[in-house]
Design an enzyme around this catalytic site. Sequence first.
Site, short mmCIF file in Angstrom:
data_model
loop_
_atom_site.label_atom_id
_atom_site.label_comp_id
_atom_site.label_asym_id
_atom_site.label_seq_id
_atom_site.Cartn_x
_atom_site.Cartn_y
_atom_site.Cartn_z
N GLU A 150 11.23 -2.64 49.17
CA GLU A 150 11.30 -3.11 47.78
C GLU A 150 12.71 -3.63 47.47
O GLU A 150 13.70 -2.98 47.78
CB GLU A 150 10.91 -1.98 46.82
CG GLU A 150 11.25 -2.17 45.36
CD GLU A 150 10.63 -3.43 44.73
OE1 GLU A 150 9.43 -3.67 44.91
OE2 GLU A 150 11.39 -4.18 44.06
N GLY A 157 -4.47 -2.87 31.03
CA GLY A 157 -5.82 -2.33 30.95
C GLY A 157 -6.53 -2.53 32.29
O GLY A 157 -6.20 -3.46 33.03
N ARG A 186 2.28 0.88 31.29
CA ARG A 186 2.51 0.57 32.71
C ARG A 186 3.42 1.58 33.38
O ARG A 186 3.17 2.03 34.50
CB ARG A 186 3.17 -0.82 32.84
CG ARG A 186 2.20 -1.95 32.68
CD ARG A 186 2.93 -3.26 32.75
NE ARG A 186 2.00 -4.35 32.55
CZ ARG A 186 1.57 -5.16 33.51
NH1 ARG A 186 2.00 -5.03 34.73
NH2 ARG A 186 0.72 -6.11 33.24
N ARG A 204 5.42 -10.23 24.23
CA ARG A 204 4.86 -8.88 24.41
C ARG A 204 5.69 -7.85 23.69
O ARG A 204 6.91 -7.96 23.64
CB ARG A 204 4.84 -8.50 25.89
CG ARG A 204 4.20 -9.50 26.75
CD ARG A 204 4.40 -9.16 28.21
NE ARG A 204 3.36 -8.26 28.69
CZ ARG A 204 3.22 -7.93 29.96
NH1 ARG A 204 4.04 -8.38 30.85
NH2 ARG A 204 2.25 -7.12 30.33
N ASP A 238 -0.64 -10.34 43.29
CA ASP A 238 -0.17 -11.60 42.70
C ASP A 238 0.42 -12.53 43.75
O ASP A 238 0.43 -13.75 43.57
CB ASP A 238 0.90 -11.32 41.64
CG ASP A 238 0.28 -10.99 40.28
OD1 ASP A 238 -0.94 -10.73 40.24
OD2 ASP A 238 1.02 -11.00 39.27
N ALA A 249 -4.12 -7.18 38.05
CA ALA A 249 -3.75 -5.99 38.82
C ALA A 249 -5.00 -5.35 39.42
O ALA A 249 -4.97 -4.86 40.55
CB ALA A 249 -3.03 -4.99 37.92
C1 LIG Z 1 1.20 -10.55 29.85
C2 LIG Z 1 0.47 -9.96 31.01
C3 LIG Z 1 -0.56 -9.06 30.78
C4 LIG Z 1 -1.29 -8.54 31.85
N1 LIG Z 1 -2.30 -7.66 31.60
C5 LIG Z 1 -3.03 -7.18 32.64
C6 LIG Z 1 -4.09 -6.24 32.40
O1 LIG Z 1 -4.31 -5.79 31.28
N2 LIG Z 1 -4.82 -5.82 33.47
C7 LIG Z 1 -4.59 -6.27 34.75
O2 LIG Z 1 -5.31 -5.86 35.68
N3 LIG Z 1 -3.59 -7.15 35.00
C8 LIG Z 1 -2.81 -7.61 33.98
N4 LIG Z 1 -1.80 -8.49 34.22
C9 LIG Z 1 -1.54 -8.90 35.60
C10 LIG Z 1 -0.75 -7.83 36.34
O3 LIG Z 1 0.41 -7.51 35.61
C11 LIG Z 1 -0.37 -8.31 37.73
O4 LIG Z 1 -1.50 -8.86 38.36
C12 LIG Z 1 0.15 -7.16 38.57
O5 LIG Z 1 1.19 -6.45 37.91
C13 LIG Z 1 0.66 -7.68 39.91
O6 LIG Z 1 1.08 -6.59 40.68
P1 LIG Z 1 1.69 -6.86 42.13
O7 LIG Z 1 2.03 -5.50 42.66
O8 LIG Z 1 0.78 -7.74 42.93
O9 LIG Z 1 3.03 -7.69 41.87
P2 LIG Z 1 4.34 -7.25 41.06
O10 LIG Z 1 4.06 -6.26 40.03
O11 LIG Z 1 5.00 -8.52 40.65
O12 LIG Z 1 5.24 -6.52 42.16
C14 LIG Z 1 5.93 -7.24 43.14
C15 LIG Z 1 7.05 -6.36 43.69
O13 LIG Z 1 7.64 -7.03 44.81
C16 LIG Z 1 9.05 -6.95 44.71
N5 LIG Z 1 9.60 -8.09 45.46
C17 LIG Z 1 9.56 -9.40 45.13
N6 LIG Z 1 10.14 -10.16 46.09
C18 LIG Z 1 10.56 -9.30 47.04
C19 LIG Z 1 11.24 -9.48 48.29
N7 LIG Z 1 11.58 -10.70 48.76
N8 LIG Z 1 11.52 -8.38 49.06
C20 LIG Z 1 11.17 -7.12 48.63
N9 LIG Z 1 10.53 -6.90 47.44
C21 LIG Z 1 10.22 -7.98 46.67
C22 LIG Z 1 9.33 -6.98 43.23
O14 LIG Z 1 10.61 -6.42 42.93
C23 LIG Z 1 8.17 -6.14 42.67
O15 LIG Z 1 8.50 -4.77 42.63
C24 LIG Z 1 -1.01 -8.97 33.18
C25 LIG Z 1 0.04 -9.86 33.41
C26 LIG Z 1 0.78 -10.33 32.34
C27 LIG Z 1 1.91 -11.31 32.61
#
Ligand SMILES: Cc1cc2nc3c(=O)[nH]c(=O)nc-3n(C[C@H](O)[C@H](O)[C@H](O)COP(=O)(O)OP(=O)(O)OC[C@H]3O[C@@H](n4cnc5c(N)ncnc54)[C@H](O)[C@@H]3O)c2cc1C
Length: 444
Positions: free
Chosen positions: A35, A48, A116, A197, A313, A326
């Site tokens: 990370e 949610g 969160r 937000r 994502d 998520a």
């Molecule tokens: C306004 C908003 C509302 C939302 N509401 C919802 C909801 O209600 N329900 C839902 O299911 N989803 C929701 N989402 C979507 C959800 O937030 C995302 O899909 C989810 O958080 C993505 O998680 P992730 O772990 O894939 O990526 P992230 O949470 O982006 O985590 C990526 C991690 O990788 C790390 N990282 C990045 N680059 C590197 C690198 N080169 N080397 C090492 N580490 C790195 C970052 O520091 C981070 O910790 C919402 C999104 C937004 C913007």
Amino acid sequence: MATDPIEVAIVGAGITGITLALGLRARNIRVRIFERARDLHEIGAGIGFTPNAEWAMRVVDPRIHAAFKRVATPNASDWFQWVDGFHEAGTDPRETEEPLLFKIYLGERGFEGCHRAEFLGELARLLPEGTVVFQKSLETVETLEDGAQVLRFQDGSTARAHAVIGCDGIRSRMRRLLLSEDHPGASAHYSHKYAARGLIPMDRAREALGEAKVATRLMHLGPDAHALTFPVAQGSLLNVVAFVTDPRPWPHADRLTAPGRKADVAAAFAGFGPTMRTIIDLLPDPIDQWAVFDLYDHPPETYARGNLCIAGDAAHAAAPHHGAGAGCGIEDAAVLCAVLEMATQRMAAATSQEKAALTRVALETYDAIRRERAQWLVDSSRAIGNLYEWQDAQAGSDAAKCHDEAFWRSHRIWDYDIGAMMQQTATVFEARAAAVTKGSDVKE
Ligand SMILES: Cc1cc2nc3c(=O)[nH]c(=O)nc-3n(C[C@H](O)[C@H](O)[C@H](O)COP(=O)(O)OP(=O)(O)OC[C@H]3O[C@@H](n4cnc5c(N)ncnc54)[C@H](O)[C@@H]3O)c2cc1C
């Protein structure tokens, strides 16, 4: 590294990366998360989870689902309500009602929200110490002849693994490595909507809006802007996500979030009714603005190459209008856990090359199972965001037409049969793995 089960490296400790790590550990697969940040963090906002996401949590590791339920706030109603935030008469939101456009049944305790940071905190407690290696920002991954992967980090250090799974979010480094730097899908693009937000202390929200408007999940529709509100943190906070269409480019090239002027958000909701105007009024100034970037324009044509893959994502960044991004990452984790478990079960007497081949088959199976559904979510999220802002040419502000669109799209997400997905995963993996190991000695 040539003996024992494989080791998996996950890049990124967001919801996808942590969920996946918990699932792999539950299956006795060695895993480390690298990370970039100094510690585990989540933003101060709500999230949610739809019913499919809850089912996927149980498949990955029932402790994840239990963790969510510990921090989830039940909605006061089992119906998700879409209201007309624009045509609300009157001036005092405690005495007026936004006209109900339509509602969709959620099921008992369906689509609950949580804070969160509280959810991430619960998940972090389940992770054995040392699973996450902090301050490791991935730069490159090199594949050695025996199939091993060498991760190189910005600080010059390296780490080895048999498979590398990029859960590194919207601006994924792993996506760039997988697709190549100049691939049009390597970067997410601005959808020309941003989200303001905030979390409003519930006593303030209740006093200004009345109990009925703060106790349950409401989507407030209107022209070129809309908002979602729901209670979180055991009902002590009202989560607000107010979306605004903005044709201008996102002004901050290097970041997706920035504090913005509340006056700009208020201007977008100026013609709305008293409820929406009051909600914006209750938000802080400056207000956190999130650019909505997604992979709508140039979807990745694969989520896996060799022994690298992307999930969450990083693979399918979607606009958040379905509230399902998520959850989709957790579905990815369920499939990745299954394929890697099946692969390792075949590795008892495998050579390094055979392990590498089985791992590759596992990740290719993941791609085959997940990509179509996840990319559909990306596309549908754009469509539904436009629908909620009455920008859809067919539906406009017609409540019945908006209902029909929202209904089938939502149910396609919520009712997804995770059990069938897991069965299909097993079938596809076994067929592909049999082809790889035919005539070789890698089966137990
Ligand atoms: C306004 C908003 C509302 C939302 N509401 C919802 C909801 O209600 N329900 C839902 O299911 N989803 C929701 N989402 C979507 C959800 O937030 C995302 O899909 C989810 O958080 C993505 O998680 P992730 O772990 O894939 O990526 P992230 O949470 O982006 O985590 C990526 C991690 O990788 C790390 N990282 C990045 N680059 C590197 C690198 N080169 N080397 C090492 N580490 C790195 C970052 O520091 C981070 O910790 C919402 C999104 C937004 C913007």
